[in-house]
Design a protein around this motif. Structure first.
Motif, PDB file in Angstrom:
ATOM      1  N   ALA A  48       0.780  -1.423  -0.118  1.00  0.00           N
ATOM      2  CA  ALA A  48      -0.013  -0.132  -0.066  1.00  0.00           C
ATOM      3  C   ALA A  48       0.948   1.306   0.079  1.00  0.00           C
ATOM      4  CB  ALA A  48      -0.854  -0.010   1.024  1.00  0.00           C
ATOM      5  N   LEU A  49       1.991   1.157   0.799  1.00  0.00           N
ATOM      6  CA  LEU A  49       2.895   2.357   0.857  1.00  0.00           C
ATOM      7  C   LEU A  49       3.501   2.671  -0.491  1.00  0.00           C
ATOM      8  CD1 LEU A  49       4.585   4.610   2.501  1.00  0.00           C
ATOM      9  CD2 LEU A  49       6.189   2.716   2.916  1.00  0.00           C
ATOM     10  N   ILE A  50       3.981   1.749  -1.139  1.00  0.00           N
ATOM     11  CA  ILE A  50       4.533   1.790  -2.502  1.00  0.00           C
ATOM     12  C   ILE A  50       3.622   2.325  -3.590  1.00  0.00           C
ATOM     13  CG2 ILE A  50       4.387  -0.449  -3.652  1.00  0.00           C
ATOM     14  CD1 ILE A  50       7.821   1.572  -3.186  1.00  0.00           C
ATOM     15  N   GLU A  51       2.404   1.938  -3.556  1.00  0.00           N
ATOM     16  CA  GLU A  51       1.335   2.219  -4.408  1.00  0.00           C
ATOM     17  C   GLU A  51       0.979   3.621  -4.203  1.00  0.00           C
ATOM     18  OE1 GLU A  51      -0.448  -2.026  -5.940  1.00  0.00           O
ATOM     19  OE2 GLU A  51      -1.947  -0.973  -4.610  1.00  0.00           O
ATOM     20  N   ARG A  52       1.050   3.900  -3.115  1.00  0.00           N
ATOM     21  CA  ARG A  52       0.832   5.623  -2.881  1.00  0.00           C
ATOM     22  C   ARG A  52       1.925   6.185  -3.504  1.00  0.00           C
ATOM     23  NH1 ARG A  52      -1.227   3.491   2.159  1.00  0.00           N
ATOM     24  NH2 ARG A  52       1.068   4.317   3.257  1.00  0.00           N
ATOM     25  N   MET A  53       3.046   5.755  -3.427  1.00  0.00           N
ATOM     26  CA  MET A  53       4.385   6.693  -3.838  1.00  0.00           C
ATOM     27  C   MET A  53       3.975   6.804  -5.431  1.00  0.00           C
ATOM     28  SD  MET A  53       8.280   5.944  -3.928  1.00  0.00           S
ATOM     29  CE  MET A  53       8.217   4.636  -5.039  1.00  0.00           C
ATOM     30  N   ILE A  54       3.691   5.564  -6.224  1.00  0.00           N
ATOM     31  CA  ILE A  54       3.692   5.423  -7.686  1.00  0.00           C
ATOM     32  C   ILE A  54       2.359   5.843  -8.183  1.00  0.00           C
ATOM     33  CG2 ILE A  54       3.643   3.731  -9.615  1.00  0.00           C
ATOM     34  CD1 ILE A  54       5.318   1.639  -7.687  1.00  0.00           C
ATOM     35  N   ARG A  55       1.259   5.779  -7.702  1.00  0.00           N
ATOM     36  CA  ARG A  55      -0.028   6.144  -8.235  1.00  0.00           C
ATOM     37  C   ARG A  55       0.176   7.557  -8.932  1.00  0.00           C
ATOM     38  NH1 ARG A  55      -2.880   3.506  -4.873  1.00  0.00           N
ATOM     39  NH2 ARG A  55      -3.420   1.723  -6.190  1.00  0.00           N
ATOM     40  N   PRO A  56       0.520   8.420  -8.245  1.00  0.00           N
ATOM     41  CA  PRO A  56       0.424   9.976  -8.743  1.00  0.00           C
ATOM     42  C   PRO A  56       1.236  10.109  -9.883  1.00  0.00           C
ATOM     43  CG  PRO A  56       0.662   9.990  -6.056  1.00  0.00           C
ATOM     44  CD  PRO A  56       0.796   8.526  -6.711  1.00  0.00           C
ATOM     45  N   LYS A  57       2.085   9.342 -10.040  1.00  0.00           N
ATOM     46  CA  LYS A  57       2.950   9.460 -11.462  1.00  0.00           C
ATOM     47  C   LYS A  57       2.814   8.611 -12.467  1.00  0.00           C
ATOM     48  CE  LYS A  57       6.179  12.397  -9.371  1.00  0.00           C
ATOM     49  NZ  LYS A  57       6.238  13.541 -10.051  1.00  0.00           N
ATOM     50  N   LEU A  58       1.439   7.989 -12.285  1.00  0.00           N
ATOM     51  CA  LEU A  58       1.023   7.164 -13.616  1.00  0.00           C
ATOM     52  C   LEU A  58       0.746   7.996 -14.646  1.00  0.00           C
ATOM     53  CD1 LEU A  58      -1.209   4.288 -11.911  1.00  0.00           C
ATOM     54  CD2 LEU A  58       1.246   3.878 -12.757  1.00  0.00           C
ATOM     55  N   PRO A  59       1.276   7.547 -15.812  1.00  0.00           N
ATOM     56  CA  PRO A  59       0.978   8.058 -17.115  1.00  0.00           C
ATOM     57  C   PRO A  59      -0.122   7.372 -17.775  1.00  0.00           C
ATOM     58  CG  PRO A  59       2.793   6.546 -17.409  1.00  0.00           C
ATOM     59  CD  PRO A  59       2.379   6.439 -15.989  1.00  0.00           C
ATOM     60  N   GLU A  60      -0.593   7.923 -19.011  1.00  0.00           N
ATOM     61  CA  GLU A  60      -1.483   7.247 -19.700  1.00  0.00           C
ATOM     62  C   GLU A  60      -0.954   5.804 -20.207  1.00  0.00           C
ATOM     63  OE1 GLU A  60      -4.736   8.212 -20.602  1.00  0.00           O
ATOM     64  OE2 GLU A  60      -4.340   9.910 -19.139  1.00  0.00           O
ATOM     65  N   GLN A  61      -1.966   4.780 -20.575  1.00  0.00           N
ATOM     66  CA  GLN A  61      -1.558   3.455 -20.942  1.00  0.00           C
ATOM     67  C   GLN A  61      -0.976   3.840 -22.367  1.00  0.00           C
ATOM     68  OE1 GLN A  61      -4.368   0.584 -20.241  1.00  0.00           O
ATOM     69  NE2 GLN A  61      -4.565   0.913 -18.126  1.00  0.00           N
ATOM     70  N   ASP A  62       0.064   2.990 -22.436  1.00  0.00           N
ATOM     71  CA  ASP A  62       0.750   3.043 -23.752  1.00  0.00           C
ATOM     72  C   ASP A  62       0.774   1.791 -24.620  1.00  0.00           C
ATOM     73  OD1 ASP A  62       2.808   3.133 -25.735  1.00  0.00           O
ATOM     74  OD2 ASP A  62       4.202   4.374 -24.598  1.00  0.00           O
ATOM     75  N   ALA A  63       0.041   1.725 -25.857  1.00  0.00           N
ATOM     76  CA  ALA A  63      -0.122   0.455 -26.323  1.00  0.00           C
ATOM     77  C   ALA A  63       1.022  -0.205 -26.838  1.00  0.00           C
ATOM     78  CB  ALA A  63      -0.753   0.746 -27.803  1.00  0.00           C
ATOM     79  N   GLN A  64       2.129   0.419 -26.850  1.00  0.00           N
ATOM     80  CA  GLN A  64       3.466  -0.077 -27.092  1.00  0.00           C
ATOM     81  C   GLN A  64       4.129  -1.187 -26.005  1.00  0.00           C
ATOM     82  OE1 GLN A  64       4.287   0.049 -30.177  1.00  0.00           O
ATOM     83  NE2 GLN A  64       5.015   1.861 -30.839  1.00  0.00           N
ATOM     84  N   VAL A  65       3.569  -0.751 -24.985  1.00  0.00           N
ATOM     85  CA  VAL A  65       3.906  -1.690 -23.611  1.00  0.00           C
ATOM     86  C   VAL A  65       3.251  -2.964 -24.227  1.00  0.00           C
ATOM     87  CG1 VAL A  65       3.606  -2.227 -21.447  1.00  0.00           C
ATOM     88  CG2 VAL A  65       4.010   0.139 -22.208  1.00  0.00           C
ATOM     89  N   THR A  66       1.756  -3.076 -24.578  1.00  0.00           N
ATOM     90  CA  THR A  66       1.315  -4.347 -24.645  1.00  0.00           C
ATOM     91  C   THR A  66       1.562  -4.949 -25.848  1.00  0.00           C
ATOM     92  OG1 THR A  66      -1.047  -3.246 -23.951  1.00  0.00           O
ATOM     93  CG2 THR A  66      -1.197  -4.935 -25.345  1.00  0.00           C
ATOM     94  N   PHE A  67       2.025  -4.429 -26.939  1.00  0.00           N
ATOM     95  CA  PHE A  67       2.830  -4.907 -27.881  1.00  0.00           C
ATOM     96  C   PHE A  67       4.223  -5.736 -27.732  1.00  0.00           C
ATOM     97  CE2 PHE A  67       5.534  -4.231 -32.013  1.00  0.00           C
ATOM     98  CZ  PHE A  67       4.748  -5.363 -32.572  1.00  0.00           C
ATOM     99  N   ILE A  68       5.025  -4.972 -26.905  1.00  0.00           N
ATOM    100  CA  ILE A  68       6.319  -5.660 -26.146  1.00  0.00           C
ATOM    101  C   ILE A  68       5.893  -6.800 -25.380  1.00  0.00           C
ATOM    102  CG2 ILE A  68       8.003  -5.202 -24.739  1.00  0.00           C
ATOM    103  CD1 ILE A  68       8.023  -2.281 -25.795  1.00  0.00           C
ATOM    104  N   ASN A  69       5.087  -6.890 -24.513  1.00  0.00           N
ATOM    105  CA  ASN A  69       4.701  -8.067 -23.811  1.00  0.00           C
ATOM    106  C   ASN A  69       4.045  -9.233 -24.622  1.00  0.00           C
ATOM    107  OD1 ASN A  69       5.144  -7.652 -20.717  1.00  0.00           O
ATOM    108  ND2 ASN A  69       4.453  -5.672 -21.687  1.00  0.00           N
ATOM    109  N   GLU A  70       3.503  -8.828 -25.713  1.00  0.00           N
ATOM    110  CA  GLU A  70       3.157  -9.891 -26.688  1.00  0.00           C
ATOM    111  C   GLU A  70       4.317 -10.546 -27.221  1.00  0.00           C
ATOM    112  OE1 GLU A  70       0.508  -7.805 -29.264  1.00  0.00           O
ATOM    113  OE2 GLU A  70      -1.425  -7.945 -27.932  1.00  0.00           O
ATOM    114  N   ILE A  71       5.218  -9.782 -27.581  1.00  0.00           N
ATOM    115  CA  ILE A  71       6.236 -10.283 -28.275  1.00  0.00           C
ATOM    116  C   ILE A  71       7.129 -11.231 -27.125  1.00  0.00           C
ATOM    117  CG2 ILE A  71       8.546  -9.669 -29.456  1.00  0.00           C
ATOM    118  CD1 ILE A  71       7.240  -7.253 -30.342  1.00  0.00           C
ATOM    119  N   ILE A  72       7.099 -10.831 -26.132  1.00  0.00           N
ATOM    120  CA  ILE A  72       8.148 -11.499 -25.138  1.00  0.00           C
ATOM    121  C   ILE A  72       7.355 -12.590 -24.614  1.00  0.00           C
ATOM    122  CG2 ILE A  72       9.146 -11.481 -22.772  1.00  0.00           C
ATOM    123  CD1 ILE A  72      10.028  -8.507 -23.304  1.00  0.00           C
ATOM    124  N   ASP A  73       6.189 -12.510 -24.449  1.00  0.00           N
ATOM    125  CA  ASP A  73       5.269 -13.864 -24.308  1.00  0.00           C
ATOM    126  C   ASP A  73       5.545 -14.959 -25.460  1.00  0.00           C
ATOM    127  OD1 ASP A  73       4.441 -12.857 -21.753  1.00  0.00           O
ATOM    128  OD2 ASP A  73       2.607 -12.175 -22.640  1.00  0.00           O
TER     129      ASP A  73
END
Length: 266
Positions: free
Chosen positions: A145-170
């Motif tokens: 919970a502590l680390i998520e409170r730190m990360i959450r305010p910095k979350l960007p928009e979801q990036d379709a390239q991340v999905t594409f990269i994970n499809e390739i690595i999978d």
């Protein structure tokens, strides 16, 4: 939350070394799951025992590590690395998905190989304060919970390239006969230079290295559970046409020949 049994996901000689430490993995909250694979928590108590070094095979992920006096954000490595365990202690980590850190960082992840990145550069949190707050928590859900409170305010928009990269690595992980980047380009209908540039920016290592790593990690995990591995068959199963090439790749990442690693594992 689940205790680690299998797969090892890079923890070398897991069955023999589980007595030295306890490792838990925790899934992120739904709103962070696009970027984060899981949180990991290592605890050990070796008081009265010899210090121990646990070796880990590298992976194509960025890790934010919270550890007394050493907290930082680490890019993917290219060789196995060791973590020294002594006395009693705890380390908390955030494993980002491949490519999942780039949207927060906005600079090529390949540039992180020279040196780790300060937590403060990305999350506006002073590392020593983060360590103090983290290890004041009484249980793992509170740490998460502590680390998520730190990360959450910095979350960007979801990036379709991340999905594409994970499809390739999978796909790489699921197809042990994949040996060439050209095969990925053909399957995913992407230009080779475009794919290489994408991996440089988002992942920090080349697609060729990810293919090599997947095969060697498979080999290491099979060795951990096999009494007498058949190296010739194993190298062929992993798409190697030459056993000497397999041995060379194995040693370049693991730091030992397959025979040396097997003897240590047994």
């Amino acid at each position: 939350m689940s205790d680690l049994i299998k797969p090892s996901l890079g923890i070398m000689n897991l069955q023999q070394t589980a007595r030295k430490f306890q490792l838990s993995r925790v899934a992120p909250s739904e709103d962070l799951a696009f970027f984060i694979r899981h949180y990991w928590i290592i605890r050990w108590d070796l008081r009265g025992q010899e210090p121990y070094t646990q070796h880990v095979i590298p992976n194509p992920c960025v890790n934010l590590v919270v550890e007394p006096g050493q907290s930082a954000i680490y890019g993917p490595g290219k060789e196995k690395y060791g973590h020294h365990l002594e006395g009693q202690g705890c380390v908390f980590g955030v494993k980002f998905k491949p490519g999942g850190f780039y949207p927060l960082f906005k600079r090529p992840v390949s540039g992180m190989q020279a040196s780790p990145l300060s937590v403060q550069n990305v999350f506006d949190t002073e590392p020593r304060r983060l360590e103090s707050d983290m290890f004041a928590q009484t249980d793992e859900p509170q740490m998460v919970a502590l680390i998520e409170r730190m990360i959450r305010p910095k979350l960007p928009e979801q990036d379709a390239q991340v999905t594409f990269i994970n499809e390739i690595i999978d796909y790489i992980n699921e197809q042990p006969d994949i040996t060439k980047v050209d095969s990925l380009c053909e399957h995913f209908h992407v230009n080779k230079r475009t794919l290489q540039r994408l991996f440089d920016h988002y992942v920090g290592v080349t697609p060729k290295w990810v293919i090599k790593l997947a095969r060697i990690q498979n080999a290491a995990e099979m060795t951990d559970v096999s009494v007498r591995p058949n190296w010739s068959k194993l190298s062929m199963d992993l798409g190697y046409h030459d056993q000497s090439h397999f041995i060379k790749d194995f040693k370049s990442i693991i730091g030992q020949t397959p025979d040396e690693y097997a003897r240590q594992a047994q």
